[in-house]
Design a protein around this motif. Structure first.
Motif, PDB file in Angstrom:
ATOM      1  N   GLY A  42       0.808  -1.212   0.000  1.00 12.65           N
ATOM      2  CA  GLY A  42       0.000   0.000   0.000  1.00 12.65           C
ATOM      3  C   GLY A  42       0.842   1.263   0.000  1.00 12.65           C
ATOM      4  O   GLY A  42       0.507   2.245  -0.676  1.00 12.65           O
ATOM      5  N   GLN A  43       1.962   1.253   0.745  1.00 12.50           N
ATOM      6  CA  GLN A  43       2.851   2.420   0.755  1.00 12.50           C
ATOM      7  C   GLN A  43       3.429   2.682  -0.630  1.00 12.50           C
ATOM      8  O   GLN A  43       3.494   3.825  -1.070  1.00 12.50           O
ATOM      9  CB  GLN A  43       3.992   2.220   1.749  1.00 12.50           C
ATOM     10  N   ASP A  45       2.100   1.836  -3.421  1.00 18.53           N
ATOM     11  CA  ASP A  45       1.000   2.264  -4.286  1.00 18.53           C
ATOM     12  C   ASP A  45       0.643   3.736  -4.069  1.00 18.53           C
ATOM     13  O   ASP A  45       0.208   4.406  -4.993  1.00 18.53           O
ATOM     14  CB  ASP A  45      -0.223   1.378  -4.050  1.00 18.53           C
ATOM     15  N   ARG A  46       0.820   4.235  -2.855  1.00 22.25           N
ATOM     16  CA  ARG A  46       0.482   5.635  -2.569  1.00 22.25           C
ATOM     17  C   ARG A  46       1.515   6.620  -3.117  1.00 22.25           C
ATOM     18  O   ARG A  46       1.263   7.819  -3.150  1.00 22.25           O
ATOM     19  CB  ARG A  46       0.308   5.840  -1.066  1.00 22.25           C
TER      20      ARG A  46
END
Length: 155
Positions: A42-43, A45-46
């Motif tokens: 997720g990191q 992807d952000r």
């Protein structure tokens, strides 16, 4: 340690135990993302244009060797790709693949379902109060740890 602090320590211990169980169950039911790597995926992807592994290590406060192993698992699983850095031909940038984005969406749906089930009999006010208190506690603990690190570094 006073009694109140001990109670909070005990509840934090309970929370960490349940979070481990939550991660284990998610990885058993939705194994697309290796256990423990949902947050790192997720990191990455952000980051709008991807990130370097060293940036990920700094952002996540993890050792570069830990990040290296995690990234290798994500790349092997086809969830992350290494692309040439357009600004530095010697480096690569980590980017989430379409398969990785799908896995993130499925994991998020699963986690939100579990949280929704856990909070099903809570009132909106209870949820808001808990969210506010948890955010405040997290910031305070982060500040205490950062302050402690600064004090130890100065010594």
């Amino acid at each position: 340690m006073d009694g109140t602090t001990q109670v909070i320590g005990d509840r934090l211990h309970d929370l960490l135990r349940v979070v481990r169980l939550l991660k284990h169950q998610r990885s058993a039911e939705r194994p697309a993302i290796p256990p423990g790597l949902v947050g790192l995926l997720g990191q990455i992807d952000r980051m709008p244009s991807g990130c370097h592994a060293r940036e990920l290590a700094i952002q996540s406060s993890l050792d570069p060797s830990t990040i290296s192993r995690a990234v290798a698992a994500l790349v092997t699983g086809g969830l992350v790709a290494r692309e040439p850095d357009p600004h530095d031909g010697r480096a690569s940038v980590l980017v989430v693949t379409d398969k990785g984005r799908q896995a993130i969406a499925e994991a998020l749906e699963w986690y939100l379902g579990a949280l929704g089930q856990a909070l099903a009999d809570w009132t909106p006010d209870e949820i808001a109060t808990f969210g506010h208190g948890l955010a405040r506690f997290t910031q305070a603990l982060d500040g205490a740890l950062t302050s402690q690190d600064s004090t130890e570094a100065a010594a």
